[in-house]
Design a protein around this motif. Structure first.
Motif, PDB file in Angstrom:
ATOM      1  N   ILE A 231     -38.413 -25.449  32.442  1.00 54.34           N
ATOM      2  CA  ILE A 231     -39.965 -25.513  32.668  1.00 54.34           C
ATOM      3  C   ILE A 231     -40.432 -23.987  31.770  1.00 54.34           C
ATOM      4  O   ILE A 231     -41.779 -24.204  31.442  1.00 54.34           O
ATOM      5  CB  ILE A 231     -40.108 -25.038  34.260  1.00 54.34           C
ATOM      6  CG1 ILE A 231     -39.340 -23.628  34.190  1.00 54.34           C
ATOM      7  CG2 ILE A 231     -39.540 -25.970  34.942  1.00 54.34           C
ATOM      8  CD1 ILE A 231     -39.696 -23.028  35.892  1.00 54.34           C
ATOM      9  N   LYS A 232     -39.774 -23.446  30.995  1.00 53.51           N
ATOM     10  CA  LYS A 232     -40.254 -22.553  29.892  1.00 53.51           C
ATOM     11  C   LYS A 232     -39.295 -22.245  28.952  1.00 53.51           C
ATOM     12  O   LYS A 232     -38.025 -22.280  28.891  1.00 53.51           O
ATOM     13  CB  LYS A 232     -40.590 -21.126  30.707  1.00 53.51           C
ATOM     14  CG  LYS A 232     -41.704 -20.964  31.556  1.00 53.51           C
ATOM     15  CD  LYS A 232     -42.983 -21.117  30.960  1.00 53.51           C
ATOM     16  CE  LYS A 232     -44.139 -21.186  31.974  1.00 53.51           C
ATOM     17  NZ  LYS A 232     -45.484 -21.125  31.366  1.00 53.51           N
ATOM     18  N   ASP A 233     -39.921 -22.215  27.543  1.00 53.68           N
ATOM     19  CA  ASP A 233     -39.021 -22.130  26.473  1.00 53.68           C
ATOM     20  C   ASP A 233     -39.743 -20.911  25.697  1.00 53.68           C
ATOM     21  O   ASP A 233     -40.604 -21.169  25.100  1.00 53.68           O
ATOM     22  CB  ASP A 233     -38.959 -23.086  25.710  1.00 53.68           C
ATOM     23  CG  ASP A 233     -37.859 -22.974  24.408  1.00 53.68           C
ATOM     24  OD1 ASP A 233     -37.579 -21.676  24.029  1.00 53.68           O
ATOM     25  OD2 ASP A 233     -37.441 -23.916  23.747  1.00 53.68           O
ATOM     26  N   LEU A 234     -39.370 -19.713  25.771  1.00 54.13           N
ATOM     27  CA  LEU A 234     -40.257 -18.540  25.179  1.00 54.13           C
ATOM     28  C   LEU A 234     -39.509 -17.983  24.102  1.00 54.13           C
ATOM     29  O   LEU A 234     -38.195 -17.667  24.183  1.00 54.13           O
ATOM     30  CB  LEU A 234     -40.198 -17.304  26.377  1.00 54.13           C
ATOM     31  CG  LEU A 234     -40.791 -17.832  27.765  1.00 54.13           C
ATOM     32  CD1 LEU A 234     -40.724 -16.431  28.788  1.00 54.13           C
ATOM     33  CD2 LEU A 234     -42.238 -18.262  27.596  1.00 54.13           C
ATOM     34  N   GLU A 238     -43.261 -13.783  23.317  1.00 55.06           N
ATOM     35  CA  GLU A 238     -43.782 -14.015  24.423  1.00 55.06           C
ATOM     36  C   GLU A 238     -42.736 -13.451  25.569  1.00 55.06           C
ATOM     37  O   GLU A 238     -43.401 -12.914  26.661  1.00 55.06           O
ATOM     38  CB  GLU A 238     -43.400 -15.806  24.421  1.00 55.06           C
ATOM     39  CG  GLU A 238     -44.579 -16.486  23.784  1.00 55.06           C
ATOM     40  CD  GLU A 238     -44.157 -18.130  23.893  1.00 55.06           C
ATOM     41  OE1 GLU A 238     -45.108 -18.828  23.758  1.00 55.06           O
ATOM     42  OE2 GLU A 238     -42.966 -18.321  23.832  1.00 55.06           O
ATOM     43  N   LYS A 239     -41.432 -13.246  25.334  1.00 55.63           N
ATOM     44  CA  LYS A 239     -40.732 -12.489  26.061  1.00 55.63           C
ATOM     45  C   LYS A 239     -41.202 -11.144  26.368  1.00 55.63           C
ATOM     46  O   LYS A 239     -41.248 -10.752  27.599  1.00 55.63           O
ATOM     47  CB  LYS A 239     -39.198 -12.527  25.601  1.00 55.63           C
ATOM     48  CG  LYS A 239     -38.254 -13.815  26.018  1.00 55.63           C
ATOM     49  CD  LYS A 239     -37.053 -13.628  25.247  1.00 55.63           C
ATOM     50  CE  LYS A 239     -36.146 -12.342  25.649  1.00 55.63           C
ATOM     51  NZ  LYS A 239     -34.918 -12.472  25.140  1.00 55.63           N
ATOM     52  N   ASP A 246     -43.249 -11.268  36.530  1.00 53.72           N
ATOM     53  CA  ASP A 246     -43.746 -12.549  35.812  1.00 53.72           C
ATOM     54  C   ASP A 246     -42.740 -13.363  35.892  1.00 53.72           C
ATOM     55  O   ASP A 246     -42.827 -14.663  36.362  1.00 53.72           O
ATOM     56  CB  ASP A 246     -44.115 -12.511  34.281  1.00 53.72           C
ATOM     57  CG  ASP A 246     -45.425 -11.499  34.253  1.00 53.72           C
ATOM     58  OD1 ASP A 246     -46.243 -11.744  35.024  1.00 53.72           O
ATOM     59  OD2 ASP A 246     -45.221 -10.830  33.279  1.00 53.72           O
ATOM     60  N   TYR A 247     -41.303 -12.926  35.699  1.00 53.34           N
ATOM     61  CA  TYR A 247     -40.185 -13.920  35.687  1.00 53.34           C
ATOM     62  C   TYR A 247     -39.793 -14.402  37.140  1.00 53.34           C
ATOM     63  O   TYR A 247     -39.435 -15.609  37.400  1.00 53.34           O
ATOM     64  CB  TYR A 247     -38.930 -13.461  35.156  1.00 53.34           C
ATOM     65  CG  TYR A 247     -38.886 -13.387  33.570  1.00 53.34           C
ATOM     66  CD1 TYR A 247     -38.985 -14.488  32.914  1.00 53.34           C
ATOM     67  CD2 TYR A 247     -39.010 -12.184  32.987  1.00 53.34           C
ATOM     68  CE1 TYR A 247     -38.999 -14.682  31.358  1.00 53.34           C
ATOM     69  CE2 TYR A 247     -39.561 -11.922  31.491  1.00 53.34           C
ATOM     70  CZ  TYR A 247     -39.357 -13.414  30.690  1.00 53.34           C
ATOM     71  OH  TYR A 247     -39.418 -13.265  29.525  1.00 53.34           O
ATOM     72  N   PHE A 250     -41.578 -17.642  38.485  1.00 54.66           N
ATOM     73  CA  PHE A 250     -41.090 -19.040  38.223  1.00 54.66           C
ATOM     74  C   PHE A 250     -40.254 -19.452  39.008  1.00 54.66           C
ATOM     75  O   PHE A 250     -39.935 -20.598  39.348  1.00 54.66           O
ATOM     76  CB  PHE A 250     -40.154 -18.828  36.884  1.00 54.66           C
ATOM     77  CG  PHE A 250     -40.973 -18.470  35.563  1.00 54.66           C
ATOM     78  CD1 PHE A 250     -42.429 -19.110  35.287  1.00 54.66           C
ATOM     79  CD2 PHE A 250     -40.258 -17.469  34.603  1.00 54.66           C
ATOM     80  CE1 PHE A 250     -42.779 -18.663  34.242  1.00 54.66           C
ATOM     81  CE2 PHE A 250     -41.077 -17.149  33.383  1.00 54.66           C
ATOM     82  CZ  PHE A 250     -42.211 -17.715  33.153  1.00 54.66           C
TER      83      PHE A 250
END
Length: 252
Positions: A231-234, A238-239, A246-247, A250
């Protein structure tokens, strides 16, 4: 950058009793490039281990492809893929042979994926190389070249597993929650050693972790999985812009 591993529409469906089916990997597309150090976060049942097993060949996909260096290896066995991949498991007992000495374990790892005939093992010829390698761990392993691995501490055994996985440079190093069974201090030491190996030896690595702080601190990419999907590829930038809060969102 060269694509080391590619997953293309990777899907795994299992029977869940009474003719019910469960999708545990749902059309995943992922490209792992040379020198990537990717961390993976996700709750229980998110698909993290399934992703690892699909790459390693210990779990066959229902549909989709796995490619290594551009070659379709979807139907290759785990043994055939072993010349390209190395894996460190969560359980320190998984990656080593307990009755064999530290040196004997390293010798086995040195010839991973190669054909071996009935010849003298010539362990003494490799002892200097092995001692220098063991000294890199910083936990006294170089004093235990002739010690049976089963007598080592969990941290030493896991450090040895890491050495064994990297002694013969793999195309991809799979780190399967390899610090989870260790106490916090030993876990931090092993993570520092892991980063040292990955960065200094310019390895390509994929790491599952439940430690949010490790996912933020290490690697150049972070993948978040949920319900068998990415669902996310940062990327690194961005990390860096995200907080722990924020994490946690998810997974709500």
């Amino acid at each position: 950058m060269t694509a080391v591993i590619e997953l293309i529409d990777a899907t795994k469906i299992v029977q869940n009793g009474f003719n019910e089916q469960k999708v545990i990997l749902d059309g995943v597309n992922l490209t792992i490039r040379e020198h990537d150090f990717i961390t993976i976060l996700g709750g229980n049942g998110a698909g993290k281990s399934t992703l690892f097993n699909a790459i390693a060949g210990t779990l066959r996909l229902t549909s989709g492809q796995v490619r290594i260096l551009g070659e379709n290896v979807t139907n290759w066995s785990a043994e055939k893929r072993a010349k390209h991949l190395a894996r460190v498991f969560q359980d320190p007992k998984m990656g080593t042979a307990p009755r064999m000495t530290v040196g004997e374990n390293l010798l086995i790892a040195k010839y991973r994926g190669e054909r071996r005939g009935l010849i003298s093992r010539q362990l003494a010829a490799h002892s200097d190389t092995f001692l220098a390698l063991l000294a890199r761990t910083g936990n006294g392993l170089e004093k235990h070249l002739e010690t049976p691995t089963g007598l080592l501490s969990g941290g030493q055994r896991q450090a040895l597993s890491l050495l064994m996985a990297t002694i013969k440079r793999p195309e991809l190093l799979l780190l399967d929650e390899h610090t989870a069974a260790l106490d916090p201090k030993t876990s931090q030491s092993l993570m520092a050693l892991t980063e040292n190996f990955v960065t200094e030896d310019q390895l390509t690595a994929l790491m599952i972790t439940h430690h949010m702080e490790d996912a933020l601190k290490y690697g150049n990419r972070l993948i978040v999985m949920k319900d068998g999907q990415i669902i996310k590829d940062l990327n690194t930038a961005e990390k860096a812009s995200m907080t722990l809060a924020d994490y946690y969102q998810f997974f709500e």
